[in-house]
Scaffold this active site. Structure first.
Site, PDB file in Angstrom:
ATOM      1  N   HIS A   1      -8.445 122.017 -47.397  1.00 22.57           N
ATOM      2  CA  HIS A   1      -8.368 120.579 -47.155  1.00 22.57           C
ATOM      3  C   HIS A   1      -7.119 120.193 -46.364  1.00 22.57           C
ATOM      4  CE1 HIS A   1      -8.054 116.235 -48.576  1.00 22.57           C
ATOM      5  NE2 HIS A   1      -9.301 116.297 -48.137  1.00 22.57           N
TER       6      HIS A   1
ATOM      7  N   ASN B   1     -19.845 103.059 -51.061  1.00 24.00           N
ATOM      8  CA  ASN B   1     -19.059 103.640 -52.149  1.00 24.00           C
ATOM      9  C   ASN B   1     -19.881 103.801 -53.419  1.00 24.00           C
ATOM     10  OD1 ASN B   1     -16.835 103.676 -50.479  1.00 24.00           O
ATOM     11  ND2 ASN B   1     -15.855 101.879 -51.378  1.00 24.00           N
TER      12      ASN B   1
ATOM     13  N   ARG C   1     -17.868 117.622 -48.428  1.00 20.84           N
ATOM     14  CA  ARG C   1     -19.000 116.862 -48.946  1.00 20.84           C
ATOM     15  C   ARG C   1     -19.520 115.848 -47.928  1.00 20.84           C
ATOM     16  NH1 ARG C   1     -17.058 114.509 -53.912  1.00 20.84           N
ATOM     17  NH2 ARG C   1     -17.678 116.402 -54.978  1.00 20.84           N
TER      18      ARG C   1
ATOM     19  N   ARG D   1      -4.635 103.748 -53.863  1.00 18.29           N
ATOM     20  CA  ARG D   1      -5.802 103.058 -53.333  1.00 18.29           C
ATOM     21  C   ARG D   1      -6.989 103.110 -54.278  1.00 18.29           C
ATOM     22  NH1 ARG D   1      -8.462 106.324 -49.322  1.00 18.29           N
ATOM     23  NH2 ARG D   1     -10.073 106.658 -50.865  1.00 18.29           N
TER      24      ARG D   1
ATOM     25  N   TYR E   1      -8.768 104.794 -40.703  1.00 20.56           N
ATOM     26  CA  TYR E   1      -8.004 105.333 -41.823  1.00 20.56           C
ATOM     27  C   TYR E   1      -6.520 105.316 -41.466  1.00 20.56           C
ATOM     28  CZ  TYR E   1     -12.248 107.521 -43.863  1.00 20.56           C
ATOM     29  OH  TYR E   1     -13.476 107.771 -44.413  1.00 20.56           O
TER      30      TYR E   1
ATOM     31  N   ARG F   1     -13.262 117.427 -41.623  1.00 18.17           N
ATOM     32  CA  ARG F   1     -14.254 116.484 -41.077  1.00 18.17           C
ATOM     33  C   ARG F   1     -13.870 116.177 -39.636  1.00 18.17           C
ATOM     34  NH1 ARG F   1     -16.766 114.737 -45.787  1.00 18.17           N
ATOM     35  NH2 ARG F   1     -15.404 114.386 -47.582  1.00 18.17           N
TER      36      ARG F   1
ATOM     37  N   HIS G   1      -5.101 105.817 -46.487  1.00 18.20           N
ATOM     38  CA  HIS G   1      -5.446 107.226 -46.676  1.00 18.20           C
ATOM     39  C   HIS G   1      -4.236 108.153 -46.681  1.00 18.20           C
ATOM     40  CE1 HIS G   1      -7.460 111.127 -45.493  1.00 18.20           C
ATOM     41  NE2 HIS G   1      -8.295 110.699 -46.409  1.00 18.20           N
TER      42      HIS G   1
END
Length: 705
Positions: free
Chosen positions: A440, A48, A410, A569, A473, A380, A597
């Site tokens: 997204h 992170n 990303r 979160r 997640y 992803r 998530h």
């Protein structure tokens, strides 16, 4: 940006992000967690921090350079002050990180598991490691020698651990960098146990290379002494400039040197705190570091993110107990996924439920003769995606397959590009979204011919179609045959392909078309109810809350008497608990074994409870600059499941922290109450739910018999 940093009504998003990562560090510090899991939390924390510097600190740096080019010294001073505050916080983290690592290692040692370095090797292990190095590692060692012909700064790669080597021969010093080949061989090497020893020793690849360092340079360089210390750099993750960032007039004022520094520059170097000052100065000079760049001392090991994958060894109590993913009986009781979804809408909650059910949704569609087409959004996906494998099978079976691939996801750009090539070559229609908008949303649509007409099956998720992340997640996945929902999902795909056309959305909230408008309307309805003395409440579960317009609307709701409860979160720019601003707003954050998530919005609506699951966080980019989808949940049974699981988060007194004005992350006090960890309780809740479904079905079968 800096107005946000200075405002008394909003936390700085950057400092709020650091506060989130401090919560991750707290999990590593928590001695009630198993020791190996604590090590893995240190890996998550480190990963992170890398992303923070690659994205957020890079952004601050670019803005500072642009303001400097404009001659805005006040803004430059403000940005430097923010960098200094970040640096101070990061240094505090480093001290806590190193102390935590040492504490974990001591605990592991007591349990018969020792992480050792080259100075602690026995003669037996020294002999074994020389052979191991020759057989497993040597072929991957390629030192980069520092000389006038080597473009050192640009040859050093991001996210790679290096050993900076000083080759000293009398008064002469030469330097080299060795890439620690963690992608080619194991980072953690289990050493064979010695006779009569109950200790399992583990050594890191870095230390093996340090141990055999003379073998690498012998015969090629004359040296009296070799010194090696680890380092890694972090580069700017968003090195391009959009039109909104700068204009031509600013560019004209910028020197060539400043322009060059806006492109993929290193923004941080982290090095072994024991590296001598002469070597540190040499390294910084080679990397071209300035006052805007961060140089941090740390432990001997760089790329600590690899500790996320620390091996499961030793006693079972050193790791979390297993929670086997659950079958969803609504699926398993039917022969096909289409029979299951035709009976009722289905809601899965990963990773508690098996991702297998979604893979079956696509796999069965790939060869079902009634299926005519499949559409999917990819943001992803796993490196070896079975989902995409099924799409390739589908096109071979004559299905029309359309996949929208987001090439700007990303850190997943290269993976997505490779999949795009494979799918295009196979005959899949591959789209690349809208130039100005990231796609997204997490959508899958299957068209199936039933009774002479096309029927649409839709899956809408809060998370990616990724086998790997579905295990770690927490996400909701909603399967429906409701044509009013599925038709609008189809319209989202059409909007992505033909963004100039207008589409109506009566059910879905779609960014950037109607999401903000509808969220504002839902909040406003609660405000109206509160003012009319009707019960009013807003409940949110999000990853990040930083959009100031939505925060202001929540402040307005607060002042009208609406009760607001949130599980956030990560970043939270809203400041809770301030009289006259946010005294009716409570914010909590849960950090546990799984990454929270899923995004949920619940509006009380005078007891009707309007419930949405969403791919979107409450960030400006998600509301205005991305294609995001929120879907209403209409079935009372599924709504109640979501309400119950969100409430478990608010009942957590083990892993929940309070987000307060001080941003000091205090744990929720348990007092004399029973210990509740919401993720464990969610698993038990869903397990009981599935067992009840099975029991009820067996009872029904018995009655029929």
């Amino acid at each position: 940006m800096f107005a946000e940093f200075m405002s008394s009504h909003y936390f700085s998003r950057d400092l709020s992000w650091l506060s989130f990562n401090e919560r991750v560090l707290q999990e590593a510090q928590d001695t009630s967690n198993p020791s190996i899991e604590r090590l893995r939390f240190l890996g998550i924390f480190s990963n992170n921090q890398d992303e923070f510097f690659r994205v957020k600190v890079s952004d601050i740096k670019r803005n500072a350079l642009l303001k400097k080019a404009e001659g805005d010294t006040t803004a430059v001073t403000q940005y430097q002050a923010l960098v200094d505050e970040i640096q101070e916080k990061v240094l505090e983290f480093n001290i806590a990180f190193n102390n935590t690592y040492d504490d974990i290692c001591r605990g592991l040692q007591k349990e018969g598991l020792a992480i050792i370095d080259q100075g602690q090797l026995s003669e037996f292990h020294k002999h074994w490691l020389k052979d191991y190095f020759d057989d497993k590692i040597l072929r991957f060692i390629q030192p980069l020698i520092v000389n006038k012909n080597a473009d050192f700064k640009n040859l050093i790669e991001d996210h790679i651990t290096y050993l900076f080597v000083e080759i000293q021969n009398q008064d002469q010093r030469q330097y080299a960098a060795i890439d620690v080949p963690i992608h080619d061989t194991d980072r953690f090497v289990l050493l064979p146990k010695e006779k009569d020893s109950n200790v399992q020793n583990i050594i890191l690849l870095d230390d093996i290379i340090c141990f055999v360092l003379p073998r690498i340079f012998n015969g090629l360089f004359d040296f009296d002494e070799l010194n090696a210390y680890s380092f890694k750099i972090t580069r700017d993750a968003e090195y391009y400039l959009s039109e909104e960032d700068i204009d031509d007039s600013i560019l004209m004022k910028m020197s060539k040197g400043i322009k060059q520094r806006l492109h993929a520059e290193p923004v941080r170097v982290v090095r072994d705190q024991n590296m001598p000052l002469r070597m540190e100065k040499k390294l910084k000079k080679l990397l071209g570091f300035t006052s805007y760049d961060s140089t941090l001392p740390g432990s001997r090991y760089r790329n600590f993110r690899d500790f996320i994958g620390f091996p499961t060894v030793g006693k079972t109590k050193l790791c979390y107990p297993k929670w086997p993913a659950l079958d969803c009986y609504d699926f398993t009781k039917h022969q096909t996924v289409f029979e299951a979804i035709s009976e009722k809408d289905i809601l899965l909650h990963y990773p508690y439920h098996k991702f297998h059910h979604f893979k079956e949704f696509v796999r069965q569609a790939s060869y079902d003769p009634k299926v005519t087409s499949i559409k999917l959004n990819i943001y992803r996906v796993a490196a070896n995606s079975q989902v995409i494998g099924s799409l390739l099978d589908a096109v071979r079976n004559g299905k029309k397959v359309t996949v929208n691939v987001e090439l700007r996801a990303r850190f997943d750009e290269s993976n997505n590009i490779e999949w795009s090539k494979r799918m295009t070559d196979a005959g899949i229609k591959v789209l690349f979204g809208i130039p100005s908008l990231k796609v997204h949303s997490k959508l899958c649509l299957i068209n199936r011919q039933e009774d002479g007409q096309i029927v649409k099956y839709a899956q809408i998720s809060t998370g990616n179609f990724n086998e790997k992340t579905a295990k770690i997640y927490t996400d909701f996945a909603y399967f429906t045959k409701k044509q009013q929902i599925a038709e609008e999902v189809d319209n989202v795909f059409k909007f992505i392909e033909h963004s100039y056309r207008q589409f109506d959305f009566d059910h879905l909230l779609l960014s950037p078309i109607n999401q903000r408008k509808h969220i504002n309307r839902l909040i406003q309805n609660e405000i109206i109810n509160a003012k009319a003395s009707i019960p009013a409440q807003i409940t949110l579960k999000l990853n990040n809350l930083v959009d100031r317009k939505l925060i202001d609307k929540l402040y307005e709701a607060n002042n009208a008497g609406v009760k607001v409860k949130m599980l956030i979160r990560g970043m939270c720019s809203l400041i809770p608990g301030i009289k006259g601003l946010s005294e009716n707003i409570e914010v909590f954050s849960v950090i546990d074994r799984y990454l929270e998530h899923s995004r949920v919005m619940i509006f009380h609506a005078n007891g009707a409870n309007k419930v949405y699951i969403s791919s979107a966080d409450w960030m400006t980019r998600n509301i205005e600059d991305r294609v995001e989808v929120s879907v209403p949940i209409y079935e009372e049974e599924l709504k109640q499941q979501i309400l119950d699981m969100v409430e478990l988060g608010f009942n957590d007194n083990s892993k929940a922290r309070i987000i307060n004005a001080a941003q000091d992350n205090p744990y929720v006090k348990r007092g004399n109450n029973k210990k509740i960890a919401s993720q464990q309780q969610t698993y038990l809740y869903l397990k009981a739910l599935e067992q009840a479904k099975l029991a009820n079905n067996l009872q029904d079968q018995g009655s029929n018999d």
